[in-house]
Motif scaffolding. Structure first.
Motif, mmCIF file in Angstrom:
data_model
loop_
_atom_site.group_PDB
_atom_site.id
_atom_site.type_symbol
_atom_site.label_atom_id
_atom_site.label_comp_id
_atom_site.label_asym_id
_atom_site.label_seq_id
_atom_site.Cartn_x
_atom_site.Cartn_y
_atom_site.Cartn_z
ATOM 1 N N MET A 1 3.721 -6.433 -5.537
ATOM 2 C CA MET A 1 3.972 -5.724 -4.290
ATOM 3 C C MET A 1 4.782 -6.600 -3.329
ATOM 4 O O MET A 1 5.735 -6.145 -2.716
ATOM 5 N N ALA A 2 4.410 -7.901 -3.225
ATOM 6 C CA ALA A 2 5.118 -8.804 -2.319
ATOM 7 C C ALA A 2 6.564 -8.983 -2.765
ATOM 8 O O ALA A 2 7.487 -9.011 -1.932
ATOM 9 N N VAL A 3 6.771 -9.087 -4.093
ATOM 10 C CA VAL A 3 8.124 -9.245 -4.619
ATOM 11 C C VAL A 3 8.946 -8.008 -4.325
ATOM 12 O O VAL A 3 10.116 -8.087 -3.932
ATOM 13 N N ASP A 4 8.326 -6.843 -4.500
ATOM 14 C CA ASP A 4 9.019 -5.592 -4.237
ATOM 15 C C ASP A 4 9.430 -5.490 -2.774
ATOM 16 O O ASP A 4 10.549 -5.055 -2.457
ATOM 17 N N MET A 5 8.553 -5.898 -1.856
ATOM 18 C CA MET A 5 8.879 -5.873 -0.430
ATOM 19 C C MET A 5 10.008 -6.836 -0.120
ATOM 20 O O MET A 5 10.916 -6.517 0.660
ATOM 21 N N ALA A 6 9.978 -8.019 -0.764
ATOM 22 C CA ALA A 6 11.036 -9.001 -0.537
ATOM 23 C C ALA A 6 12.377 -8.456 -1.020
ATOM 24 O O ALA A 6 13.417 -8.634 -0.358
ATOM 25 N N THR A 7 12.360 -7.772 -2.166
ATOM 26 C CA THR A 7 13.585 -7.188 -2.703
ATOM 27 C C THR A 7 14.168 -6.171 -1.740
ATOM 28 O O THR A 7 15.374 -6.177 -1.454
ATOM 29 N N ARG A 8 13.305 -5.293 -1.214
ATOM 30 C CA ARG A 8 13.790 -4.267 -0.283
ATOM 31 C C ARG A 8 14.378 -4.917 0.981
ATOM 32 O O ARG A 8 15.391 -4.457 1.511
ATOM 33 N N ALA A 13 19.179 -6.469 4.097
ATOM 34 C CA ALA A 13 19.955 -7.532 4.747
ATOM 35 C C ALA A 13 21.357 -7.625 4.161
ATOM 36 O O ALA A 13 22.340 -7.822 4.892
ATOM 37 N N CYS A 14 21.465 -7.467 2.809
ATOM 38 C CA CYS A 14 22.781 -7.535 2.171
ATOM 39 C C CYS A 14 23.654 -6.341 2.554
ATOM 40 O O CYS A 14 24.884 -6.440 2.545
ATOM 41 N N THR A 15 23.023 -5.233 2.888
ATOM 42 C CA THR A 15 23.780 -4.069 3.347
ATOM 43 C C THR A 15 24.379 -4.335 4.727
ATOM 44 O O THR A 15 25.519 -3.957 5.015
ATOM 45 N N LYS A 16 23.589 -5.020 5.576
ATOM 46 C CA LYS A 16 24.069 -5.342 6.936
ATOM 47 C C LYS A 16 25.067 -6.491 6.930
ATOM 48 O O LYS A 16 26.010 -6.506 7.716
ATOM 49 N N TYR A 17 24.840 -7.468 6.031
ATOM 50 C CA TYR A 17 25.729 -8.643 5.969
ATOM 51 C C TYR A 17 26.211 -8.811 4.522
ATOM 52 O O TYR A 17 25.743 -9.678 3.780
ATOM 53 N N PRO A 18 27.150 -7.968 4.094
ATOM 54 C CA PRO A 18 27.524 -7.881 2.682
ATOM 55 C C PRO A 18 28.170 -9.128 2.095
ATOM 56 O O PRO A 18 28.165 -9.301 0.876
ATOM 57 N N ASN A 19 28.695 -10.011 2.921
ATOM 58 C CA ASN A 19 29.387 -11.206 2.409
ATOM 59 C C ASN A 19 28.602 -12.493 2.633
ATOM 60 O O ASN A 19 29.147 -13.578 2.498
ATOM 61 N N GLY A 26 19.386 -14.734 -2.523
ATOM 62 C CA GLY A 26 17.992 -14.320 -2.393
ATOM 63 C C GLY A 26 17.732 -13.017 -3.125
ATOM 64 O O GLY A 26 16.717 -12.869 -3.818
ATOM 65 N N LEU A 27 18.663 -12.062 -2.998
ATOM 66 C CA LEU A 27 18.518 -10.779 -3.685
ATOM 67 C C LEU A 27 18.595 -10.969 -5.200
ATOM 68 O O LEU A 27 17.833 -10.351 -5.955
ATOM 69 N N PHE A 28 19.496 -11.832 -5.641
ATOM 70 C CA PHE A 28 19.623 -12.123 -7.073
ATOM 71 C C PHE A 28 18.306 -12.663 -7.631
ATOM 72 O O PHE A 28 17.831 -12.232 -8.690
ATOM 73 N N ASN A 29 17.713 -13.602 -6.920
ATOM 74 C CA ASN A 29 16.435 -14.178 -7.364
ATOM 75 C C ASN A 29 15.331 -13.122 -7.417
ATOM 76 O O ASN A 29 14.471 -13.142 -8.312
ATOM 77 N N CYS A 30 15.337 -12.194 -6.463
ATOM 78 C CA CYS A 30 14.348 -11.107 -6.484
ATOM 79 C C CYS A 30 14.542 -10.229 -7.709
ATOM 80 O O CYS A 30 13.569 -9.836 -8.369
ATOM 81 N N TYR A 31 15.792 -9.908 -8.019
ATOM 82 C CA TYR A 31 16.065 -9.082 -9.195
ATOM 83 C C TYR A 31 15.623 -9.789 -10.477
ATOM 84 O O TYR A 31 15.133 -9.156 -11.412
#
Length: 250
Positions: A1-8, A13-19, A26-31
């Motif tokens: 559950m914690a990992v899933d929340m971190a992924t979301r 955040a990547c949507t707001k700051y795409p570059n 961080g998103l890669f590590n979550c995936y």
């Protein structure tokens, strides 16, 4: 559950700051933690984040992350040859513009070619300038021997493993590989004479008629001269083992 929340959170955040490279990492590590390479077919999967990081920073490590992500996805049944071609094209483009600088990069490149059964290409890479990235000679010889064996050049592969034997005397795994690759029965017997315990190991691991028969002779304490006479004209085709066992040995 914690990992899933971190992924979301990272996805938002990547949507707001795409570059932002740090957020993408961080998103890669979550995936990775979610094994997203197994289930993801969307445009924001593991490989896509890695490719985006590579395009943003142009660093070698991100190109390797992308290639490994593709390899994982294909190995888990999602995708196929087209994805391998994408990974190979990505690496070739990076090599053309920046080259490769780490031994791990060479290993990833060779493994990608192996997965596509492009053994001749892998051997060419290993023998070229990029091959110098592999600094440990024995490791390079092992890889060279494995590629030759997979390409079907068993005689050349055995010669390479013989060189490895000279560097690693007493390495049972290499001695086993050498005996499995040799097609000359007399040469096999010479190796086994040096290390008789290999007879029992080979008989047990391969189920080969040749090695089982040789083990019986050894148990009967026949002299090596008599064994040599008995097996000199042995049909070498009976030495063949299954493709699955061969892959496990290599």
């Amino acid at each position: 559950m914690a990992v899933d929340m971190a992924t979301r959170c990272y996805e938002h955040a990547c949507t707001k700051y795409p570059n932002n490279l740090e957020l993408m990492m961080g998103l890669f590590n979550c995936y990775v933690r979610e094994y997203s390479f197994v289930i993801c077919q969307a445009a924001t999967g593991l490989k896509d984040i890695a490719i985006k990081m590579y395009k943003t920073a142009g660093e070698e490590r991100f190109s390797l992350w992308a290639v490994c992500s593709i390899q994982l996805q294909v190995c888990c049944g999602n995708g196929g040859d087209k994805l391998f071609l994408l990974a190979e094209g990505l690496l070739k483009k990076h090599i053309a513009s920046h080259g490769l600088h780490e031994p791990e990069a060479l290993s990833v490149y060779v493994s990608l070619l192996e997965q596509q059964r492009k053994y001749s290409d892998a051997l060419e890479i290993l023998s070229g300038n990029l091959g110098s990235l592999m600094m440990i000679e024995v490791d390079k010889l092992r890889l060279h021997g494995r590629l030759l064996a997979r390409a079907g050049d068993y005689g050349a592969a055995a010669d390479v493993f013989q060189k490895v034997l000279e560097h690693c005397q007493g390495d049972m795994a290499i001695e086993l590989n050498f005996c499995l690759l040799k097609v000359d029965v007399v040469e096999i017997l010479c190796v086994l004479f040096i290390s008789p315990v290999l007879i029992m190991l080979l008989a047990d691991q391969t189920g080969s008629v040749f090695f089982i028969s040789l083990a019986v002779c050894w148990r009967m304490t026949l002299s090596w001269s008599k064994i040599l006479i008995l097996f000199t004209h042995f049909d070498c085709k009976k030495l063949r083992i299954t493709d699955e066992h061969f892959d496990s040995r290599m």
